[in-house]
Write a protein that holds these residues in place. Structure first.
Motif, PDB file in Angstrom:
ATOM      1  N   PRO A 243       0.836  -1.205   0.000  1.00 39.67           N
ATOM      2  CA  PRO A 243       0.000   0.000   0.000  1.00 39.67           C
ATOM      3  C   PRO A 243       0.872   1.257   0.000  1.00 39.67           C
ATOM      4  N   VAL A 244       0.364   2.287  -0.631  1.00 43.72           N
ATOM      5  CA  VAL A 244       1.032   3.591  -0.622  1.00 43.72           C
ATOM      6  C   VAL A 244       0.016   4.639  -0.179  1.00 43.72           C
ATOM      7  N   SER A 245       0.517   5.692   0.446  1.00 42.38           N
ATOM      8  CA  SER A 245      -0.358   6.804   0.804  1.00 42.38           C
ATOM      9  C   SER A 245       0.424   8.097   0.658  1.00 42.38           C
ATOM     10  N   PRO A 246      -0.239   9.139   0.155  1.00 41.44           N
ATOM     11  CA  PRO A 246       0.467  10.396  -0.077  1.00 41.44           C
ATOM     12  C   PRO A 246       0.974  11.009   1.227  1.00 41.44           C
ATOM     13  N   ALA A 247       2.198  11.509   1.190  1.00 45.60           N
ATOM     14  CA  ALA A 247       2.821  12.178   2.328  1.00 45.60           C
ATOM     15  C   ALA A 247       3.719  13.281   1.792  1.00 45.60           C
ATOM     16  N   ALA A 248       4.344  14.020   2.711  1.00 45.42           N
ATOM     17  CA  ALA A 248       5.220  15.142   2.347  1.00 45.42           C
ATOM     18  C   ALA A 248       4.470  16.064   1.385  1.00 45.42           C
ATOM     19  N   GLU A 249       5.067  16.360   0.217  1.00 44.62           N
ATOM     20  CA  GLU A 249       4.422  17.302  -0.709  1.00 44.62           C
ATOM     21  C   GLU A 249       3.429  16.639  -1.664  1.00 44.62           C
ATOM     22  N   ILE A 250       3.211  15.338  -1.543  1.00 44.40           N
ATOM     23  CA  ILE A 250       2.285  14.638  -2.437  1.00 44.40           C
ATOM     24  C   ILE A 250       0.855  14.783  -1.916  1.00 44.40           C
ATOM     25  N   GLU A 251      -0.018  15.308  -2.784  1.00 41.90           N
ATOM     26  CA  GLU A 251      -1.409  15.512  -2.403  1.00 41.90           C
ATOM     27  C   GLU A 251      -2.310  14.359  -2.845  1.00 41.90           C
ATOM     28  N   GLU A 252      -1.954  13.734  -3.992  1.00 39.84           N
ATOM     29  CA  GLU A 252      -2.841  12.713  -4.541  1.00 39.84           C
ATOM     30  C   GLU A 252      -2.035  11.646  -5.266  1.00 39.84           C
ATOM     31  N   VAL A 253      -2.483  10.405  -5.173  1.00 40.94           N
ATOM     32  CA  VAL A 253      -1.897   9.299  -5.929  1.00 40.94           C
ATOM     33  C   VAL A 253      -2.998   8.655  -6.766  1.00 40.94           C
ATOM     34  N   ARG A 254      -2.623   8.186  -7.950  1.00 39.37           N
ATOM     35  CA  ARG A 254      -3.567   7.508  -8.831  1.00 39.37           C
ATOM     36  C   ARG A 254      -2.869   6.354  -9.531  1.00 39.37           C
ATOM     37  N   TRP A 255      -3.544   5.223  -9.582  1.00 38.83           N
ATOM     38  CA  TRP A 255      -3.086   4.094 -10.376  1.00 38.83           C
ATOM     39  C   TRP A 255      -3.765   4.186 -11.733  1.00 38.83           C
ATOM     40  N   ILE A 256      -2.995   4.122 -12.819  1.00 42.14           N
ATOM     41  CA  ILE A 256      -3.574   4.177 -14.167  1.00 42.14           C
ATOM     42  C   ILE A 256      -3.031   3.039 -15.026  1.00 42.14           C
ATOM     43  N   ASP A 257      -3.772   2.730 -16.075  1.00 41.92           N
ATOM     44  CA  ASP A 257      -3.295   1.794 -17.089  1.00 41.92           C
ATOM     45  C   ASP A 257      -2.203   2.533 -17.871  1.00 41.92           C
ATOM     46  N   PRO A 258      -0.971   1.997 -17.924  1.00 43.34           N
ATOM     47  CA  PRO A 258       0.102   2.713 -18.613  1.00 43.34           C
ATOM     48  C   PRO A 258      -0.093   2.820 -20.125  1.00 43.34           C
ATOM     49  N   ALA A 259      -1.111   2.137 -20.674  1.00 44.42           N
ATOM     50  CA  ALA A 259      -1.396   2.261 -22.104  1.00 44.42           C
ATOM     51  C   ALA A 259      -2.094   3.576 -22.431  1.00 44.42           C
TER      52      ALA A 259
END
Length: 138
Positions: free
Chosen positions: A95-111
């Motif tokens: 699992p990952v969670s945003p910290a420090a200067e990161i406000e948002e994380v998103r998993w996307i299809d790299p295609a």
């Protein structure tokens, strides 16, 4: 007029389902690979290990980071700068969670682009490289 360069280490993080993780820094709009600036005393993989821990709470084994190459593009958030990135491929199942200067994380299809505004380095260099080179061989 010379262009100023920002040296970074960045990760192409691939989850068990084949999606890739992108991050958005606080106060910005573009999504990009996680990572950050390489300090004077650091090797790129050391900077990447530090940044992933600080930004996502993700502890990685640096020996598992596969070097993909050096990529450059105009900086997304610093006009007049170019980002030079040492990029590493990592498969993660944590699992990952945003910290420090990161406000948002998103998993996307790299295609694709996941319907997101992508930083030039991500949209014009790293993801196209991944699609043409890594999907079949990495």
């Amino acid at each position: 007029m010379s262009t100023s360069v920002i040296r970074i280490a960045a990760a192409l993080l691939i989850g068990p389902d084949g999606r890739t993780l992108l991050v958005r820094k606080r106060g910005t709009r573009a999504f990009m690979q996680p990572g950050g600036k390489i300090e004077a005393h650091e090797q790129p993989v050391q900077a990447l290990t530090r940044e992933l821990d600080e930004e996502l709470g993700l502890a990685i084994d640096p020996t598992q980071a596969r070097y993909l190459g050096a990529f450059s593009a105009p900086a997304a958030n610093e006009p007049g700068f170019v980002v030079e990135a040492q990029v590493f491929l990592l498969s993660i199942d944590a699992p990952v969670s945003p910290a420090a200067e990161i406000e948002e994380v998103r998993w996307i299809d790299p295609a694709g682009d996941g319907g997101l505004l992508l930083a030039p380095l991500t949209g014009e260099a790293i993801l196209p490289f991944y699609r043409t080179t890594c999907l079949a061989t990495c």
